[in-house]
Enzyme design. Sequence first.
Site, PDB file in Angstrom:
ATOM      1  N   ASP A  85       4.680  10.595  11.020  1.00 48.70           N
ATOM      2  CA  ASP A  85       3.888  11.416  10.103  1.00 48.70           C
ATOM      3  C   ASP A  85       2.464  11.627  10.595  1.00 48.70           C
ATOM      4  OD1 ASP A  85       3.083   8.778   9.567  1.00 48.70           O
ATOM      5  OD2 ASP A  85       2.682   9.200   7.459  1.00 48.70           O
TER       6      ASP A  85
ATOM      7  N   GLU B 180      -6.965   0.227  13.540  1.00 42.48           N
ATOM      8  CA  GLU B 180      -5.976  -0.834  13.549  1.00 42.48           C
ATOM      9  C   GLU B 180      -5.262  -0.832  14.892  1.00 42.48           C
ATOM     10  OE1 GLU B 180      -4.063  -1.564   9.404  1.00 42.48           O
ATOM     11  OE2 GLU B 180      -3.961   0.593   9.728  1.00 42.48           O
ATOM     12  N   MET B 181      -4.741  -1.975  15.275  1.00 38.32           N
ATOM     13  CA  MET B 181      -3.925  -2.072  16.482  1.00 38.32           C
ATOM     14  C   MET B 181      -2.787  -1.073  16.461  1.00 38.32           C
ATOM     15  SD  MET B 181      -4.362  -4.053  19.093  1.00 38.32           S
ATOM     16  CE  MET B 181      -2.664  -4.285  19.622  1.00 38.32           C
ATOM     17  N   SER B 182      -2.283  -0.782  15.283  1.00 39.91           N
ATOM     18  CA  SER B 182      -1.135   0.107  15.133  1.00 39.91           C
ATOM     19  C   SER B 182      -1.465   1.566  15.416  1.00 39.91           C
ATOM     20  CB  SER B 182      -0.568  -0.005  13.713  1.00 39.91           C
ATOM     21  OG  SER B 182      -1.567   0.292  12.759  1.00 39.91           O
TER      22      SER B 182
ATOM     23  N   HIS C 192      -3.680   3.443  13.674  1.00 40.01           N
ATOM     24  CA  HIS C 192      -4.356   4.122  12.564  1.00 40.01           C
ATOM     25  C   HIS C 192      -5.852   4.141  12.892  1.00 40.01           C
ATOM     26  CE1 HIS C 192      -1.142   4.349   9.454  1.00 40.01           C
ATOM     27  NE2 HIS C 192      -0.636   3.338  10.132  1.00 40.01           N
TER      28      HIS C 192
ATOM     29  N   ARG D  93       1.262 -12.857  10.485  1.00 39.48           N
ATOM     30  CA  ARG D  93       1.126 -12.268   9.157  1.00 39.48           C
ATOM     31  C   ARG D  93       2.428 -11.580   8.773  1.00 39.48           C
ATOM     32  NH1 ARG D  93       0.578  -6.883   9.163  1.00 39.48           N
ATOM     33  NH2 ARG D  93      -0.171  -6.901   7.021  1.00 39.48           N
ATOM     34  N   ALA D  94       2.613 -11.395   7.477  1.00 39.40           N
ATOM     35  CA  ALA D  94       3.798 -10.703   6.972  1.00 39.40           C
ATOM     36  C   ALA D  94       3.575  -9.204   7.052  1.00 39.40           C
ATOM     37  CB  ALA D  94       4.075 -11.123   5.533  1.00 39.40           C
ATOM     38  N   SER D  95       4.539  -8.486   7.636  1.00 40.06           N
ATOM     39  CA  SER D  95       4.465  -7.035   7.652  1.00 40.06           C
ATOM     40  C   SER D  95       4.554  -6.508   6.229  1.00 40.06           C
ATOM     41  CB  SER D  95       5.609  -6.453   8.489  1.00 40.06           C
ATOM     42  OG  SER D  95       5.688  -5.057   8.317  1.00 40.06           O
ATOM     43  N   ASN D  96       3.746  -5.501   5.939  1.00 40.45           N
ATOM     44  CA  ASN D  96       3.808  -4.860   4.625  1.00 40.45           C
ATOM     45  C   ASN D  96       4.776  -3.689   4.598  1.00 40.45           C
ATOM     46  OD1 ASN D  96       2.044  -6.402   3.007  1.00 40.45           O
ATOM     47  ND2 ASN D  96       0.283  -5.492   4.025  1.00 40.45           N
TER      48      ASN D  96
ATOM     49  N   ASP E 285       3.010   9.137  15.680  1.00 39.49           N
ATOM     50  CA  ASP E 285       4.168   8.574  14.994  1.00 39.49           C
ATOM     51  C   ASP E 285       4.788   9.648  14.099  1.00 39.49           C
ATOM     52  OD1 ASP E 285       2.344   8.596  12.859  1.00 39.49           O
ATOM     53  OD2 ASP E 285       3.153   6.758  12.000  1.00 39.49           O
TER      54      ASP E 285
ATOM     55  N   LYS F 294       3.472   7.804  -0.138  1.00 38.13           N
ATOM     56  CA  LYS F 294       2.075   7.393  -0.130  1.00 38.13           C
ATOM     57  C   LYS F 294       1.394   8.170  -1.247  1.00 38.13           C
ATOM     58  CE  LYS F 294       2.142   6.354   4.805  1.00 38.13           C
ATOM     59  NZ  LYS F 294       1.649   6.683   6.162  1.00 38.13           N
TER      60      LYS F 294
ATOM     61  N   SER G 131       6.937   7.441   7.606  1.00 40.01           N
ATOM     62  CA  SER G 131       5.938   7.086   8.605  1.00 40.01           C
ATOM     63  C   SER G 131       6.599   6.772   9.947  1.00 40.01           C
ATOM     64  CB  SER G 131       5.086   5.918   8.097  1.00 40.01           C
ATOM     65  OG  SER G 131       3.976   5.713   8.926  1.00 40.01           O
ATOM     66  N   HIS G 132       6.411   5.551  10.441  1.00 36.68           N
ATOM     67  CA  HIS G 132       6.942   5.149  11.743  1.00 36.68           C
ATOM     68  C   HIS G 132       8.260   4.394  11.614  1.00 36.68           C
ATOM     69  CE1 HIS G 132       4.819   1.756  10.039  1.00 36.68           C
ATOM     70  NE2 HIS G 132       5.566   0.982  10.789  1.00 36.68           N
TER      71      HIS G 132
ATOM     72  N   ARG H  89       8.368   2.175  -0.171  1.00 39.03           N
ATOM     73  CA  ARG H  89       9.190   2.470   0.993  1.00 39.03           C
ATOM     74  C   ARG H  89      10.492   1.704   0.934  1.00 39.03           C
ATOM     75  NH1 ARG H  89       6.012   2.415   6.590  1.00 39.03           N
ATOM     76  NH2 ARG H  89       4.518   3.347   5.158  1.00 39.03           N
TER      77      ARG H  89
ATOM     78  N   TYR I 112       0.791  -1.224   0.000  1.00 35.61           N
ATOM     79  CA  TYR I 112       0.000   0.000   0.000  1.00 35.61           C
ATOM     80  C   TYR I 112       0.824   1.275   0.000  1.00 35.61           C
ATOM     81  CZ  TYR I 112       0.379  -1.406   4.958  1.00 35.61           C
ATOM     82  OH  TYR I 112       0.819  -1.858   6.175  1.00 35.61           O
TER      83      TYR I 112
ATOM     84  N   ASP J 274      -0.077   9.688  11.443  1.00 37.95           N
ATOM     85  CA  ASP J 274      -1.264   8.909  11.093  1.00 37.95           C
ATOM     86  C   ASP J 274      -1.495   7.759  12.071  1.00 37.95           C
ATOM     87  OD1 ASP J 274       0.726   7.148  10.259  1.00 37.95           O
ATOM     88  OD2 ASP J 274       0.154   7.173   8.141  1.00 37.95           O
ATOM     89  N   ARG J 275      -0.645   7.626  13.099  1.00 41.88           N
ATOM     90  CA  ARG J 275      -0.833   6.633  14.163  1.00 41.88           C
ATOM     91  C   ARG J 275      -0.947   7.360  15.504  1.00 41.88           C
ATOM     92  NH1 ARG J 275       2.880   1.273  13.673  1.00 41.88           N
ATOM     93  NH2 ARG J 275       2.381   0.676  11.537  1.00 41.88           N
TER      94      ARG J 275
END
Length: 456
Positions: free
Chosen positions: A240, A321-323, A325, A419-422, A238, A112, A102-103, A12, A9, A242-243
Amino acid sequence: MNPRIFREYDIRGVADRDLDDGVVRAIGRAVAARVATTTPGRRPVLAVGRDCRLTSPRMHAALLAGLGETADVIDVGEVPTPVLYFAAHTLPVDGAAMITGSHNPGEDNGLKLLCGTGSLYGDEIMALRRWIEAAPPAGPVIGTVRHHDVVPAYLDAAVAGLRLGPRRPKLVLDAGNGAGGPTALALYRRLGFEVVPLYCEPDGRFPHHHPDPTVAENLAELITTVGVRGAELGLALDGDADRLGAVTGDGRILWGDQLMIILGRAVLAEVPGARFVGEVKCSQAMFDELAAAGGRPEMWKVGHSLIKARMKAIDAALAGEMSGHLFFAHRWFGFDDAIYAGARLLEVLSHGPDTLNDHADRLPPTVATPELRVDCADDRKFAVVAAVTAAMRSRADVVEVIDLDGVRARFADGWGLCRASNTQPALVVRCEAATPARLSAIRTILEAAIAAAVAA
């Protein structure tokens, strides 16, 4: 060009290794060409912003050169990502690009990208990569660049839509030296709150702590400062903005799914039956609590672009999201915005005597790990997740395997996720259970499956 910079998404990588001027200019050309398909007969116009990382000015110059081969630009300057998203929704533009890591660590950076107000992600990101690989050499810069300060309009819009009560609790704001500090500080003070600033001066070296509020150690100074200054709560952003992270007056950390419960209950008071989206790392308690309050929650994939698309598809009022967001479509634009989400949390607290401690006391107790990360090379992590998925399907004690995004294996008394981090070369792991002993058992099962997959 390193193909691994093209993520699910966003784009980076390590800035000086993966995102040199030539690559960034090529990305600008590709984005402008993509947006131009929506503006036949005229040059497209894109809004461009950048965060405060040390490599952002260099990348900004290269991006403007690439965009300028096809498009005109409204440059909104050094801003947090939500302000760039706001520009995309409110200025006469056809798309937008935000330069931000971002973070991620300070040496990283990325982009983005939006076409219209929708994020480019998934196949669209891969299409940009293919376009760049096949594109002819760079051409002359013909587009114009106009500078525009959009922050005052952002602040005006946020203030106009908020519905505050009479109370104004004292808070500490830790912006982690990211891009969001000045804007968040201005908003909360304009709303009448006493704000103690902590690292609200943008500094791309991030000299005090890493700007990621999902890591408990990054909140240590915030927790201490809240206690020392007698504040009711602390908010953390964070890099930028957004968290969002939040801590109570007694030092408890509230994670994204817990904030979703508090904020979601408030939304339901205005919009009975509202729909919500939460990602696969969120606690089962979040889904259960929002449903019990009359909401209609849905589990979805991780990722800001994916969440926004799903929100729009089902007309959800709020997603999280847990993160950290948090995406408000209710009275806002539906993009992830930690500054605005913080204001909505302050709005909740302004309407009664209950402190954030009190709200936290009413959250359902959970026994869960935080978001854990296991280092795993980008070229291995999806194969490892596939192997863990197969291992979970083979177990008799697993009652459901949710493979929406990685694997969430549900047991009779808990669940485990891999899960795989994006965004990083890592696996993301989280577990939840009815008791500490069962949590330990589920975590052991999952970690053993991961270890076996990595060793294979």
